[in-house]
Design a protein around this motif. Structure first.
Motif, PDB file in Angstrom:
ATOM      1  N   ALA A 236       0.829  -1.208   0.000  1.00  0.00           N
ATOM      2  CA  ALA A 236       0.000   0.000   0.000  1.00  0.00           C
ATOM      3  C   ALA A 236       0.862   1.257   0.000  1.00  0.00           C
ATOM      4  CB  ALA A 236      -0.937  -0.007   1.210  1.00  0.00           C
ATOM      5  N   TYR A 237       1.905   1.276   0.832  1.00  0.00           N
ATOM      6  CA  TYR A 237       2.771   2.454   0.875  1.00  0.00           C
ATOM      7  C   TYR A 237       3.568   2.592  -0.411  1.00  0.00           C
ATOM      8  CZ  TYR A 237       5.763   6.105   2.700  1.00  0.00           C
ATOM      9  OH  TYR A 237       6.403   7.303   2.880  1.00  0.00           O
ATOM     10  N   LEU A 238       4.113   1.507  -0.890  1.00  0.00           N
ATOM     11  CA  LEU A 238       4.914   1.554  -2.104  1.00  0.00           C
ATOM     12  C   LEU A 238       4.080   2.017  -3.290  1.00  0.00           C
ATOM     13  CD1 LEU A 238       7.725   0.917  -3.296  1.00  0.00           C
ATOM     14  CD2 LEU A 238       6.892  -1.411  -3.755  1.00  0.00           C
ATOM     15  N   VAL A 243       5.097  10.461  -3.144  1.00  0.00           N
ATOM     16  CA  VAL A 243       6.498  10.836  -3.217  1.00  0.00           C
ATOM     17  C   VAL A 243       7.156   9.923  -4.237  1.00  0.00           C
ATOM     18  CG1 VAL A 243       7.335   9.256  -1.420  1.00  0.00           C
ATOM     19  CG2 VAL A 243       8.440  11.483  -1.717  1.00  0.00           C
ATOM     20  N   SER A 244       8.362  10.232  -4.624  1.00  0.00           N
ATOM     21  CA  SER A 244       9.032   9.454  -5.665  1.00  0.00           C
ATOM     22  C   SER A 244       9.254   8.008  -5.225  1.00  0.00           C
ATOM     23  CB  SER A 244      10.380  10.088  -6.019  1.00  0.00           C
ATOM     24  OG  SER A 244      11.281   9.955  -4.937  1.00  0.00           O
ATOM     25  N   LEU A 245       9.436   7.127  -6.208  1.00  0.00           N
ATOM     26  CA  LEU A 245       9.655   5.713  -5.922  1.00  0.00           C
ATOM     27  C   LEU A 245      10.894   5.511  -5.062  1.00  0.00           C
ATOM     28  CD1 LEU A 245       8.999   2.723  -6.312  1.00  0.00           C
ATOM     29  CD2 LEU A 245      10.288   2.794  -8.461  1.00  0.00           C
ATOM     30  N   ARG A 246      11.944   6.263  -5.360  1.00  0.00           N
ATOM     31  CA  ARG A 246      13.183   6.127  -4.581  1.00  0.00           C
ATOM     32  C   ARG A 246      12.932   6.429  -3.106  1.00  0.00           C
ATOM     33  NH1 ARG A 246      17.063   9.784  -3.008  1.00  0.00           N
ATOM     34  NH2 ARG A 246      19.164   8.912  -2.642  1.00  0.00           N
ATOM     35  N   ARG A 247      12.191   7.491  -2.830  1.00  0.00           N
ATOM     36  CA  ARG A 247      11.937   7.850  -1.442  1.00  0.00           C
ATOM     37  C   ARG A 247      10.975   6.865  -0.777  1.00  0.00           C
ATOM     38  NH1 ARG A 247      11.167  14.086  -0.246  1.00  0.00           N
ATOM     39  NH2 ARG A 247      11.502  13.178   1.821  1.00  0.00           N
ATOM     40  N   LEU A 250      13.142   4.074   0.313  1.00  0.00           N
ATOM     41  CA  LEU A 250      13.931   4.458   1.477  1.00  0.00           C
ATOM     42  C   LEU A 250      13.078   4.461   2.745  1.00  0.00           C
ATOM     43  CD1 LEU A 250      16.143   7.356   0.033  1.00  0.00           C
ATOM     44  CD2 LEU A 250      16.901   5.065   0.724  1.00  0.00           C
ATOM     45  N   HIS A 251      11.854   4.942   2.614  1.00  0.00           N
ATOM     46  CA  HIS A 251      10.963   4.964   3.778  1.00  0.00           C
ATOM     47  C   HIS A 251      10.638   3.546   4.254  1.00  0.00           C
ATOM     48  CE1 HIS A 251       9.323   9.250   2.697  1.00  0.00           C
ATOM     49  NE2 HIS A 251      10.601   9.230   3.025  1.00  0.00           N
ATOM     50  N   LEU A 252      10.454   2.638   3.304  1.00  0.00           N
ATOM     51  CA  LEU A 252      10.196   1.246   3.685  1.00  0.00           C
ATOM     52  C   LEU A 252      11.403   0.635   4.389  1.00  0.00           C
ATOM     53  CD1 LEU A 252       8.228  -0.017   0.558  1.00  0.00           C
ATOM     54  CD2 LEU A 252       7.338   0.294   2.874  1.00  0.00           C
ATOM     55  N   LEU A 253      12.595   1.030   3.984  1.00  0.00           N
ATOM     56  CA  LEU A 253      13.787   0.577   4.699  1.00  0.00           C
ATOM     57  C   LEU A 253      13.792   1.110   6.131  1.00  0.00           C
ATOM     58  CD1 LEU A 253      16.582   0.905   1.980  1.00  0.00           C
ATOM     59  CD2 LEU A 253      15.582  -1.200   2.900  1.00  0.00           C
TER      60      LEU A 253
END
Length: 561
Positions: A236-238, A243-247, A250-253
């Motif tokens: 769901a978050y991804l 925000v951009s895919l890269r961020r 990073l947030h999921l990390l």
């Protein structure tokens, strides 16, 4: 013509399913500084006047249901009760979840679910109520959090339906009135979903990291089962965070780091503490927390090998083993319904139908057909919405939770008990609240109306099937729910609340009547089974819901769960 479910911000949707619960402005006669205006904001907020009283009624009703005559349950599962009592007497026993104050051996689970009732026992004295009241309050909190989560996405009506559906799920009433670790686990899972929903709104990495930390706490309540919702939350978050895919990655990390910090810190504490200074880890053969995690409480549960088999060795002299009686029962029962052959006595034969079978069906499947129909319909109706659509994100979150958890429970070959289904209940309730309310708003669009009518009718028929599994209990109720389902489906298809033949002055009453009829058709069966569950005490290691539900006898304090 394509229908789209309405967005959470109240903007006009691209299809004919409009949002109808936008906040009602304060009356013009109230000046900003008037006492009447201040009282109104305190009581009702900047929203329709019914919202806060309805939410309060939901929580009060849930509290009454879960707390009423709670002392009759006694010490419930005496296996965990012994560990809670030990925690009230010794801090080391509290920290590690020991079965006794002498710290010889732990329970075969992490200790987090024991901490709160043990602390309550230290404050108020150890008793059935000091142990069970925290469990019941966790249930009230889970219902409240589910309400708040759905309210943010689809408005207060969706939150009320979802919260009510969770409160009236039989296995929820069973576990939130009992002392197994599942109450703490379920609360943590719902809290993680709430935090993830907040994170998705504005790509808030802090909210997401907090969700990870709560999942770490869920792991410390019941190990790998706490991770089953991670795919749904992560997807769901991804997919939807603005925000951009890269961020997003990073947030999921960062969320993974939150899990690691909370869960890993305790694992490190246990593993690094000298064996002489802590109790033996039950369920392992090497006195290892990690072995328990990936053995008996991990892959063994899924594959049925080694420590995951009913009657398997628990280590440390079989201190927490089901004992020879379980193995003998399995040998005697073979594949029959009464023995352990094929896991029948635990959860029924593995397969796609397990959640609807005789073991799990009465626990959680009352609204499961509705949840599945509404999930598929919701994904179809929102297929053209923006990537950041809050509604579609919620469908991915709760749908991922439902599919992964139900899939694992359905096909796992090791020890599985019907009460595990309480971890599935929030996802079922959320999808019913989200999808049902959205389709109701768009009922002027005939495909939405048709899906809603089919969902209500299917739910009523399935409720009758489940009620028929105990034919001696309220036989008239089976007929009543089917009649209600037929009437509700007809009312929805004919749009009785919008017929021109009905005077405008009576249309609100007609609308309320259709809503009540629909809720009764879909919810009367599960509500009756839930009240029957709450009306009787439960004990032992494998309690079950329903009017004749009880513990699977014979295992007592030695039962492995």
């Amino acid at each position: 013509m394509t229908a789209t479910l309405s967005p959470a911000d109240g903007t006009r949707p691209s299809g004919p399913l409009p949002r109808t619960d936008s906040p009602v402005p304060a009356a013009s006669s109230d000046t900003p500084d008037s006492s009447a205006s201040r009282r109104r904001r305190l009581l009702f907020g900047d929203q329709p006047r019914w919202v806060r009283p309805s939410a309060a009624l939901l929580l009060i009703g849930t509290a009454v249901l879960y707390l009423w005559n709670l002392a009759a349950t006694g010490y419930g599962n005496t296996f965990y009760a012994a560990a809670i009592q030990a925690g009230t007497k010794d801090w080391t026993a509290l920290l590690f979840g020991s079965l006794d104050a002498g710290n010889a051996i732990t329970v075969d689970k992490p200790p987090a679910a024991l901490w709160i009732p043990a602390l309550a026992g230290r404050i108020f004295g150890f008793s059935p109520l000091s142990m069970l009241v925290p469990q019941a309050l966790m249930g009230v909190a889970a219902v409240g959090l589910l309400y708040l989560t759905l309210k943010r996405v689809s408005g207060p009506a969706a939150g009320l339906v979802a919260g009510g559906a969770l409160a009236l799920t039989p296995v929820a009433a069973l576990m939130f009135r009992f002392n197994n670790p599942d109450a703490m686990l379920t609360l943590c899972l719902v809290l993680a979903a709430y935090l993830t929903t907040r994170a998705i709104e504005k790509a808030g990495w802090g909210w997401l990291a907090a969700a990870g930390a709560v999942i770490g706490l869920a792991f410390l309540s019941k190990m790998l089962q706490g991770f089953l919702i991670v795919p749904g939350l992560g997807l769901a978050y991804l997919w939807a965070a603005p925000v951009s895919l890269r961020r997003r990655l990073l947030h999921l990390l960062g969320a993974a780091a939150g899990i690691l910090v909370v869960a890993g810190s305790y694992v490190a504490l246990f593993q690094l503490t000298p064996a002489s200074a802590r109790p033996y880890m039950a369920g392992s053969t090497t006195n290892s927390f990690l072995e328990l995690t990936f053995g008996y409480n991990g892959l063994g549960r899924i594959t049925g090998s080694g420590e995951g088999r009913p009657g398997g060795s628990a280590g440390f002299g079989g201190a927490t083993d089901l004992g020879g009686a379980a193995g003998a029962a399995g040998a005697a029962g073979g594949a029959g319904a009464g023995g352990f052959g094929g896991n029948a006595s635990f959860g029924g034969a593995a397969g796609i139908a397990r959640m609807f079978g005789t073991s799990f069906g009465g626990e959680v499947s009352w609204l499961l057909p509705a949840a599945l129909i509404l999930l598929l319909a919701g994904l179809w109706f929102t297929r053209r919405e923006a990537r950041t659509s809050a509604t579609r994100a919620a469908l991915l979150l709760w749908g991922g939770w439902l599919v992964v958890t139900a899939g694992i429970f359905s096909f796992m070959s090791g020890i599985v008990h019907p009460y595990y289904a309480v971890a599935l209940a929030p996802a079922v309730a959320a999808l019913v609240g989200l999808g049902g309310v959205q389709l109701w708003r768009g009922r002027s669009f005939w495909p939405a109306r048709l899906v809603l009518a089919v969902t209500v009718l299917a739910t009523s028929i399935w409720s009758a099937v489940l009620l028929g599994r105990d034919p001696s209990w309220l036989p008239w109720l089976r007929v009543a729910v089917v009649i209600l389902g037929v009437l509700a489906a007809a009312a929805l298809m004919l749009q009785l609340d919008r017929l021109r033949a009905i005077p405008a002055a009576l249309r609100k009453a007609a609308t309320a009547g259709v809503v009540i009829l629909t809720l009764l058709a879909g919810g009367l069966g599960t509500a009756a089974w839930t009240f029957a569950t709450a009306a009787q005490p439960h004990s032992g290691s494998i309690p079950t819901a329903g009017p004749t539900g009880s513990a699977m006898g014979g295992f007592g304090a030695a039962g492995r769960t």
